[in-house]
Motif scaffolding. Structure first.
Motif, PDB file in Angstrom:
ATOM      1  N   TYR A  97       0.829  -1.196   0.000  1.00 52.39           N
ATOM      2  CA  TYR A  97       0.000   0.000   0.000  1.00 52.39           C
ATOM      3  C   TYR A  97       0.867   1.251   0.000  1.00 52.39           C
ATOM      4  O   TYR A  97       1.958   1.278   0.568  1.00 52.39           O
ATOM      5  CB  TYR A  97      -0.965   0.017   1.196  1.00 52.39           C
ATOM      6  CG  TYR A  97      -0.311  -0.013   2.559  1.00 52.39           C
ATOM      7  CD1 TYR A  97      -0.104   1.159   3.292  1.00 52.39           C
ATOM      8  CD2 TYR A  97       0.090  -1.216   3.140  1.00 52.39           C
ATOM      9  CE1 TYR A  97       0.482   1.143   4.547  1.00 52.39           C
ATOM     10  CE2 TYR A  97       0.680  -1.250   4.400  1.00 52.39           C
ATOM     11  CZ  TYR A  97       0.871  -0.075   5.100  1.00 52.39           C
ATOM     12  OH  TYR A  97       1.466  -0.098   6.339  1.00 52.39           O
ATOM     13  N   ASP A  98       0.374   2.276  -0.672  1.00 53.13           N
ATOM     14  CA  ASP A  98       1.000   3.593  -0.639  1.00 53.13           C
ATOM     15  C   ASP A  98       0.400   4.372   0.520  1.00 53.13           C
ATOM     16  O   ASP A  98      -0.817   4.375   0.723  1.00 53.13           O
ATOM     17  CB  ASP A  98       0.757   4.341  -1.946  1.00 53.13           C
ATOM     18  CG  ASP A  98       1.377   3.641  -3.137  1.00 53.13           C
ATOM     19  OD1 ASP A  98       2.456   3.048  -2.977  1.00 53.13           O
ATOM     20  OD2 ASP A  98       0.759   3.673  -4.220  1.00 53.13           O
ATOM     21  N   LEU A  99       1.265   5.030   1.253  1.00 53.16           N
ATOM     22  CA  LEU A  99       0.850   5.768   2.444  1.00 53.16           C
ATOM     23  C   LEU A  99       1.125   7.252   2.234  1.00 53.16           C
ATOM     24  O   LEU A  99       2.202   7.624   1.764  1.00 53.16           O
ATOM     25  CB  LEU A  99       1.623   5.236   3.652  1.00 53.16           C
ATOM     26  CG  LEU A  99       1.490   5.928   5.001  1.00 53.16           C
ATOM     27  CD1 LEU A  99       1.709   4.891   6.104  1.00 53.16           C
ATOM     28  CD2 LEU A  99       2.525   7.043   5.161  1.00 53.16           C
ATOM     29  N   GLU A 100       0.145   8.068   2.577  1.00 46.42           N
ATOM     30  CA  GLU A 100       0.337   9.514   2.659  1.00 46.42           C
ATOM     31  C   GLU A 100       0.222   9.899   4.125  1.00 46.42           C
ATOM     32  O   GLU A 100      -0.817   9.670   4.751  1.00 46.42           O
ATOM     33  CB  GLU A 100      -0.713  10.255   1.834  1.00 46.42           C
ATOM     34  CG  GLU A 100      -0.549  10.079   0.337  1.00 46.42           C
ATOM     35  CD  GLU A 100      -1.649  10.798  -0.419  1.00 46.42           C
ATOM     36  OE1 GLU A 100      -1.345  11.834  -1.059  1.00 46.42           O
ATOM     37  OE2 GLU A 100      -2.797  10.333  -0.376  1.00 46.42           O
ATOM     38  N   HIS A 101       1.311  10.448   4.654  1.00 47.29           N
ATOM     39  CA  HIS A 101       1.363  10.796   6.071  1.00 47.29           C
ATOM     40  C   HIS A 101       1.163  12.306   6.221  1.00 47.29           C
ATOM     41  O   HIS A 101       1.955  13.099   5.716  1.00 47.29           O
ATOM     42  CB  HIS A 101       2.705  10.376   6.661  1.00 47.29           C
ATOM     43  CG  HIS A 101       2.794  10.585   8.137  1.00 47.29           C
ATOM     44  ND1 HIS A 101       3.043  11.811   8.694  1.00 47.29           N
ATOM     45  CD2 HIS A 101       2.621   9.718   9.165  1.00 47.29           C
ATOM     46  CE1 HIS A 101       3.048  11.692  10.005  1.00 47.29           C
ATOM     47  NE2 HIS A 101       2.787  10.439  10.318  1.00 47.29           N
ATOM     48  N   PHE A 102       0.108  12.694   6.910  1.00 47.38           N
ATOM     49  CA  PHE A 102      -0.245  14.096   7.092  1.00 47.38           C
ATOM     50  C   PHE A 102       0.099  14.546   8.505  1.00 47.38           C
ATOM     51  O   PHE A 102      -0.194  13.837   9.469  1.00 47.38           O
ATOM     52  CB  PHE A 102      -1.742  14.310   6.888  1.00 47.38           C
ATOM     53  CG  PHE A 102      -2.207  14.205   5.465  1.00 47.38           C
ATOM     54  CD1 PHE A 102      -2.518  15.342   4.734  1.00 47.38           C
ATOM     55  CD2 PHE A 102      -2.342  12.964   4.858  1.00 47.38           C
ATOM     56  CE1 PHE A 102      -2.958  15.245   3.426  1.00 47.38           C
ATOM     57  CE2 PHE A 102      -2.778  12.858   3.543  1.00 47.38           C
ATOM     58  CZ  PHE A 102      -3.074  14.002   2.824  1.00 47.38           C
ATOM     59  N   VAL A 103       0.713  15.699   8.631  1.00 48.88           N
ATOM     60  CA  VAL A 103       0.866  16.396   9.905  1.00 48.88           C
ATOM     61  C   VAL A 103       0.266  17.781   9.735  1.00 48.88           C
ATOM     62  O   VAL A 103       0.679  18.548   8.856  1.00 48.88           O
ATOM     63  CB  VAL A 103       2.340  16.502  10.341  1.00 48.88           C
ATOM     64  CG1 VAL A 103       2.455  17.377  11.590  1.00 48.88           C
ATOM     65  CG2 VAL A 103       2.933  15.131  10.602  1.00 48.88           C
ATOM     66  N   LEU A 104      -0.721  18.098  10.562  1.00 53.61           N
ATOM     67  CA  LEU A 104      -1.336  19.418  10.585  1.00 53.61           C
ATOM     68  C   LEU A 104      -0.909  20.082  11.889  1.00 53.61           C
ATOM     69  O   LEU A 104      -1.159  19.551  12.978  1.00 53.61           O
ATOM     70  CB  LEU A 104      -2.863  19.323  10.541  1.00 53.61           C
ATOM     71  CG  LEU A 104      -3.531  18.939   9.222  1.00 53.61           C
ATOM     72  CD1 LEU A 104      -3.214  17.502   8.837  1.00 53.61           C
ATOM     73  CD2 LEU A 104      -5.040  19.132   9.325  1.00 53.61           C
ATOM     74  N   GLN A 105      -0.234  21.217  11.788  1.00 51.74           N
ATOM     75  CA  GLN A 105       0.285  21.885  12.981  1.00 51.74           C
ATOM     76  C   GLN A 105      -0.356  23.257  13.130  1.00 51.74           C
ATOM     77  O   GLN A 105      -0.376  24.059  12.195  1.00 51.74           O
ATOM     78  CB  GLN A 105       1.808  22.014  12.914  1.00 51.74           C
ATOM     79  CG  GLN A 105       2.427  22.432  14.239  1.00 51.74           C
ATOM     80  CD  GLN A 105       3.894  22.050  14.313  1.00 51.74           C
ATOM     81  OE1 GLN A 105       4.553  21.868  13.301  1.00 51.74           O
ATOM     82  NE2 GLN A 105       4.409  21.934  15.528  1.00 51.74           N
ATOM     83  N   GLU A 106      -0.861  23.508  14.321  1.00 51.57           N
ATOM     84  CA  GLU A 106      -1.549  24.750  14.609  1.00 51.57           C
ATOM     85  C   GLU A 106      -0.581  25.924  14.578  1.00 51.57           C
ATOM     86  O   GLU A 106       0.507  25.860  15.149  1.00 51.57           O
ATOM     87  CB  GLU A 106      -2.219  24.644  15.986  1.00 51.57           C
ATOM     88  CG  GLU A 106      -3.296  25.663  16.242  1.00 51.57           C
ATOM     89  CD  GLU A 106      -4.075  25.344  17.498  1.00 51.57           C
ATOM     90  OE1 GLU A 106      -5.219  25.822  17.608  1.00 51.57           O
ATOM     91  OE2 GLU A 106      -3.539  24.636  18.383  1.00 51.57           O
ATOM     92  N   GLN A 107      -0.984  26.989  13.915  1.00 53.30           N
ATOM     93  CA  GLN A 107      -0.140  28.172  13.751  1.00 53.30           C
ATOM     94  C   GLN A 107      -0.790  29.419  14.334  1.00 53.30           C
ATOM     95  O   GLN A 107      -0.653  30.517  13.799  1.00 53.30           O
ATOM     96  CB  GLN A 107       0.155  28.392  12.263  1.00 53.30           C
ATOM     97  CG  GLN A 107       0.797  27.220  11.552  1.00 53.30           C
ATOM     98  CD  GLN A 107       2.240  27.016  11.981  1.00 53.30           C
ATOM     99  OE1 GLN A 107       3.059  27.927  11.872  1.00 53.30           O
ATOM    100  NE2 GLN A 107       2.558  25.826  12.464  1.00 53.30           N
TER     101      GLN A 107
END
Length: 258
Positions: free
Chosen positions: A193-203
């Motif tokens: 499987y292909d994985l897309e790793h997301f990090v959302l950081q509060e600004q």
């Protein structure tokens, strides 16, 4: 592999890796304690030299160094290795670092009492030939009677469902919130499987910064991986589930045959 997609994935992820944990220092301590128990169950108090051959930023390597082991951390990502060495020093312990591919480890024969390959690192290798090459080289750098410890995701369960995403995790490291999650796109073979790793950081008032990294994995079943390990110079191959070991992923443990 030094300039491979896997190396680039971890070079990019290294600055954010601690954000995958609600409390990274607590995770370092828990994982180090769990691995220490597993090692002592097989080797007693005689183990000293440990190679973490996919050390990342040092979660397991630092945890074991804090438990008194002489730890070397290697990884295909030079950025991650550099951070692991620095994080260990910040906590008053030493992890020696090296950049290396687990299929061709840059160490001498029989140099270590324990080789650790944790946190689903081995499934970055996408062919049977590459997995076997890595396991054979892990055996090479282990002394006779030494211990191999590998952790993967619980792929037997995962393959029954083939999920499209992981639940989000939330961290408050550094003050603001950070949210991490993954999207999975399964290949036609049903195993990779292909994985897309997301990090959302509060600004703050500026909203959220979004960073995305991509990698590919092979969802190795436990019986399949155990067979590869047995064929690569190991005996006494067992799996331990998190409820029994205290580690966050299933652990394969095996002894290097003489």
């Amino acid at each position: 592999m030094a300039d491979s997609p896997v190396a680039r994935f971890y070079d990019q992820l290294a600055p954010d890796y601690h954000l995958l944990y609600a409390d990274w220092d607590a995770s370092i301590a828990r994982q180090g304690a769990a691995l220490d128990r597993v090692i002592r169950e097989r080797l007693g108090a005689g183990a000293g030299a440990v190679l973490d051959c996919a050390c990342g930023i040092g979660t397991q390597a630092v945890g074991l160094a804090l438990r008194g082991y002489d730890v070397v951390g290697s990884d295909v990502s030079g950025v991650a290795v550099g951070r692991a060495v620095a994080e260990a020093a910040d906590r008053g312990v030493r992890v020696r670092g090296a950049v290396g591919d687990m299929r061709q480890l840059p160490f001498g024969d029989g140099q270590f009492d324990v080789v650790v390959c944790a946190d689903n690192a081995l499934p970055h290798l996408l062919t049977e030939a590459d997995v076997r090459a890595a396991l054979v080289d892990m055996r090479r750098v282990l002394r006779d009677g030494g211990l191999l410890v590998v952790s993967t995701r619980p792929y037997d369960e995962i393959l029954a469902e083939r999920p499209a995403a992981t639940p989000p995790s939330v961290s408050r490291a550094g003050g603001g919130r950070a949210v991490g999650f993954q999207l999975w796109d399964w290949h036609a073979d049903g195993e990779r499987y292909d994985l897309e790793h997301f990090v959302l950081q509060e600004q703050g008032e500026e909203g959220w910064a979004v960073r995305v990294r991509r990698a590919t994995y092979w969802a190795l079943r436990q019986r399949q991986l155990a067979a590869f390990v047995s064929d690569s110079g190991f005996s006494e191959v067992t799996w331990g589930e998190p409820a029994a070991t205290g580690f966050f992923q299933p652990l394969l443990v095996a002894t290097a045959q003489a």
